[in-house]
Design an enzyme around this catalytic site. Structure first.
Site, PDB file in Angstrom:
ATOM      1  N   ARG A   1      74.325  -7.039 -25.419  1.00  0.00           N
ATOM      2  CA  ARG A   1      73.937  -5.961 -24.502  1.00  0.00           C
ATOM      3  C   ARG A   1      75.105  -5.569 -23.608  1.00  0.00           C
ATOM      4  O   ARG A   1      75.282  -4.395 -23.277  1.00  0.00           O
ATOM      5  CB  ARG A   1      72.715  -6.343 -23.670  1.00  0.00           C
ATOM      6  CG  ARG A   1      72.861  -7.599 -22.853  1.00  0.00           C
ATOM      7  CD  ARG A   1      71.719  -7.813 -21.877  1.00  0.00           C
ATOM      8  NE  ARG A   1      70.405  -7.696 -22.436  1.00  0.00           N
ATOM      9  CZ  ARG A   1      69.714  -8.684 -23.002  1.00  0.00           C
ATOM     10  NH1 ARG A   1      70.284  -9.880 -23.115  1.00  0.00           N
ATOM     11  NH2 ARG A   1      68.508  -8.514 -23.457  1.00  0.00           N
ATOM     12  N   ILE A   2      75.951  -6.554 -23.243  1.00  0.00           N
ATOM     13  CA  ILE A   2      77.127  -6.239 -22.443  1.00  0.00           C
ATOM     14  C   ILE A   2      78.206  -5.609 -23.311  1.00  0.00           C
ATOM     15  O   ILE A   2      78.821  -4.603 -22.931  1.00  0.00           O
ATOM     16  CB  ILE A   2      77.650  -7.494 -21.735  1.00  0.00           C
ATOM     17  CG1 ILE A   2      76.617  -7.995 -20.720  1.00  0.00           C
ATOM     18  CG2 ILE A   2      78.990  -7.216 -21.046  1.00  0.00           C
ATOM     19  CD1 ILE A   2      76.920  -9.360 -20.136  1.00  0.00           C
TER      20      ILE A   2
ATOM     21  N   THR B   1      84.837 -12.343 -20.218  1.00  0.00           N
ATOM     22  CA  THR B   1      83.782 -12.368 -19.203  1.00  0.00           C
ATOM     23  C   THR B   1      82.496 -12.921 -19.805  1.00  0.00           C
ATOM     24  O   THR B   1      81.411 -12.710 -19.250  1.00  0.00           O
ATOM     25  CB  THR B   1      83.522 -10.953 -18.640  1.00  0.00           C
ATOM     26  OG1 THR B   1      83.169 -10.066 -19.711  1.00  0.00           O
ATOM     27  CG2 THR B   1      84.736 -10.414 -17.913  1.00  0.00           C
ATOM     28  N   ALA B   2      82.614 -13.642 -20.931  1.00  0.00           N
ATOM     29  CA  ALA B   2      81.428 -14.161 -21.632  1.00  0.00           C
ATOM     30  C   ALA B   2      81.223 -15.636 -21.300  1.00  0.00           C
ATOM     31  O   ALA B   2      80.573 -15.980 -20.318  1.00  0.00           O
ATOM     32  CB  ALA B   2      81.570 -13.929 -23.134  1.00  0.00           C
ATOM     33  N   ARG B   3      81.790 -16.517 -22.109  1.00  0.00           N
ATOM     34  CA  ARG B   3      81.713 -17.960 -21.887  1.00  0.00           C
ATOM     35  C   ARG B   3      83.075 -18.563 -22.193  1.00  0.00           C
ATOM     36  O   ARG B   3      83.727 -18.210 -23.183  1.00  0.00           O
ATOM     37  CB  ARG B   3      80.642 -18.595 -22.788  1.00  0.00           C
ATOM     38  CG  ARG B   3      79.208 -18.202 -22.444  1.00  0.00           C
ATOM     39  CD  ARG B   3      78.771 -18.804 -21.121  1.00  0.00           C
ATOM     40  NE  ARG B   3      77.368 -18.541 -20.820  1.00  0.00           N
ATOM     41  CZ  ARG B   3      76.922 -17.522 -20.107  1.00  0.00           C
ATOM     42  NH1 ARG B   3      77.787 -16.631 -19.638  1.00  0.00           N
ATOM     43  NH2 ARG B   3      75.628 -17.367 -19.865  1.00  0.00           N
TER      44      ARG B   3
ATOM     45  N   GLU C   1      84.839 -25.181 -16.591  1.00  0.00           N
ATOM     46  CA  GLU C   1      84.647 -24.255 -15.482  1.00  0.00           C
ATOM     47  C   GLU C   1      84.082 -25.008 -14.289  1.00  0.00           C
ATOM     48  O   GLU C   1      82.993 -25.605 -14.417  1.00  0.00           O
ATOM     49  CB  GLU C   1      83.701 -23.131 -15.903  1.00  0.00           C
ATOM     50  CG  GLU C   1      83.573 -22.030 -14.857  1.00  0.00           C
ATOM     51  CD  GLU C   1      82.735 -20.865 -15.344  1.00  0.00           C
ATOM     52  OE1 GLU C   1      83.061 -20.290 -16.408  1.00  0.00           O
ATOM     53  OE2 GLU C   1      81.736 -20.568 -14.665  1.00  0.00           O
TER      54      GLU C   1
ATOM     55  N   HIS D   1      83.909 -16.574 -12.074  1.00  0.00           N
ATOM     56  CA  HIS D   1      82.631 -16.221 -12.733  1.00  0.00           C
ATOM     57  C   HIS D   1      81.844 -15.246 -11.845  1.00  0.00           C
ATOM     58  O   HIS D   1      80.708 -15.510 -11.446  1.00  0.00           O
ATOM     59  CB  HIS D   1      81.809 -17.478 -13.016  1.00  0.00           C
ATOM     60  CG  HIS D   1      80.823 -17.293 -14.132  1.00  0.00           C
ATOM     61  ND1 HIS D   1      80.503 -18.295 -15.011  1.00  0.00           N
ATOM     62  CD2 HIS D   1      80.087 -16.223 -14.514  1.00  0.00           C
ATOM     63  CE1 HIS D   1      79.612 -17.849 -15.890  1.00  0.00           C
ATOM     64  NE2 HIS D   1      79.352 -16.589 -15.601  1.00  0.00           N
TER      65      HIS D   1
ATOM     66  N   ALA E   1      81.726 -11.636 -12.575  1.00  0.00           N
ATOM     67  CA  ALA E   1      81.533 -10.323 -13.192  1.00  0.00           C
ATOM     68  C   ALA E   1      80.090  -9.849 -13.090  1.00  0.00           C
ATOM     69  O   ALA E   1      79.830  -8.655 -12.945  1.00  0.00           O
ATOM     70  CB  ALA E   1      81.964 -10.361 -14.659  1.00  0.00           C
TER      71      ALA E   1
END
Length: 324
Positions: free
Chosen positions: A154-155, A233-235, A263, A282, A284
């Site tokens: 979706r992103i 910007t995911a994982r 992280e 983290h 975004a």
């Protein structure tokens, strides 16, 4: 019942949304719960809707046994993978996520980073602080860039829409996407290796799965052209951190990371020392006043549920394994 951290609840559900929720349910406001202890479990017997968010307790068979009337879990945050046990679906409880409400801020952040990184803004900012003004030959622009998007999530789809509107050529790699769907997005479907070789900028939007761990490993990072920019910007686990640090240390590529593996990175990590790497904590997704979007989405879902309407953010059992 509202199940989330009391630190999170005021941002997600400020007073006006709590009042709206109470009116919809025709019940008085209740304080959020952060864990399902024996006392809380005993109070679940009449509960039909659980409204959850970050830091919510996991909903498993023990909770379900205590809540025989539960109809729906409405999650005022993104992925439900860590919070909803598969048993929830087995027992026919509806699940909804506000991931759509979180997607636009991530997409906006990503495109902003693409724009700034394409001009080498982060690298030049550090040099400028040290008194160095970039020469004409050192300056870069974004016209004509080819952007690679990994993951039609979706992103990822929102990022593509924004990039196409800005006039970029976009390549997309996703094993669940076909050529027709990619064309509908305005992008060109490409194998991942080819995407890495062809793109000036690669932005990551795939889920965290066993199969996607180190999707961008040493071999694929080496395929990126000299001067390429990697954005994640995911994982964090989708990128081999050690391999990325080596590629960035030799100055061959730049990286903008909102997520890392681990992280957070430990203090003094080599990536923090590099002028061509920009790392954010983290951030975004929804932040500060944006967090309200999650609550608005979730309360609207509860209203749809009570009105017998379909849930816009419904999550199905077969999607659980593929969620971020």
């Amino acid at each position: 019942m509202i199940a989330m951290s009391p630190k999170v609840a005021p941002g997600v559900l400020p007073e006006d949304l709590l009042d709206r929720l109470a009116r919809s349910l025709r019940l008085p406001q209740t304080d959020p719960v952060e864990r399902f202890d024996d006392q809380t479990l005993a109070s679940l017997a009449p509960v039909e809707v659980l409204l959850t968010s970050w830091s919510c307790p996991r909903i498993d068979a023990r909770v379900l046994d205590a809540a025989p009337r539960l109809r729906a879990v409405v999650h005022a945050a993104g992925s439900v993978k860590a919070h909803v046990d598969p048993e929830v679906f087995t027992r026919g409880v509806l699940v909804s996520s506000a991931a759509d409400a979180n997607a636009d801020p991530v997409a906006d952040f990503t495109v902003a980073v693409i724009t700034l990184a394409g001009k080498r803004g982060f690298r030049h900012a550090k040099a400028y602080a040290a008194g160095k003004v970039p020469s004409f030959d050192e300056r870069r622009g974004n016209d004509g860039r080819v952007i690679g998007v990994i993951g039609a999530s979706r992103i990822g789809r929102r990022v593509i829409t924004r990039l196409i509107a800005a006039g970029y050529r976009v390549l997309i790699s996703d094993p669940y996407l076909d050529v027709v769907d990619a064309a509908g997005l305005g992008a060109e479907l490409t194998e991942l290796d080819e995407l890495c070789q062809a793109c000036d900028v690669v932005t990551v939007h795939a889920p965290q799965l066993p199969s996607t761990r180190h999707l961008l490993d040493e071999r694929r990072l080496a395929l990126l052209p000299d001067g390429a920019i990697l954005i994640n910007t995911a994982r964090g686990s989708l990128v081999d951190t050690d391999a990325l640090a080596r590629e960035c240390a030799n100055g061959r590529i730049d990286a903008c990371l909102d997520v890392t593996d681990p992280e957070p990175l430990p203090p003094g990590h080599p990536l923090f020392q590099l002028d061509n790497v920009w790392i954010t904590p983290h951030m975004a997704g929804v932040q500060g006043r944006e967090v309200r979007r999650l609550g608005e989405y979730a309360v609207a879902e509860v209203e749809r549920l009570l009105a017998g309407e379909p849930l816009l953010g419904r999550v199905y059992a077969d999607q659980l394994a593929l969620l971020a």
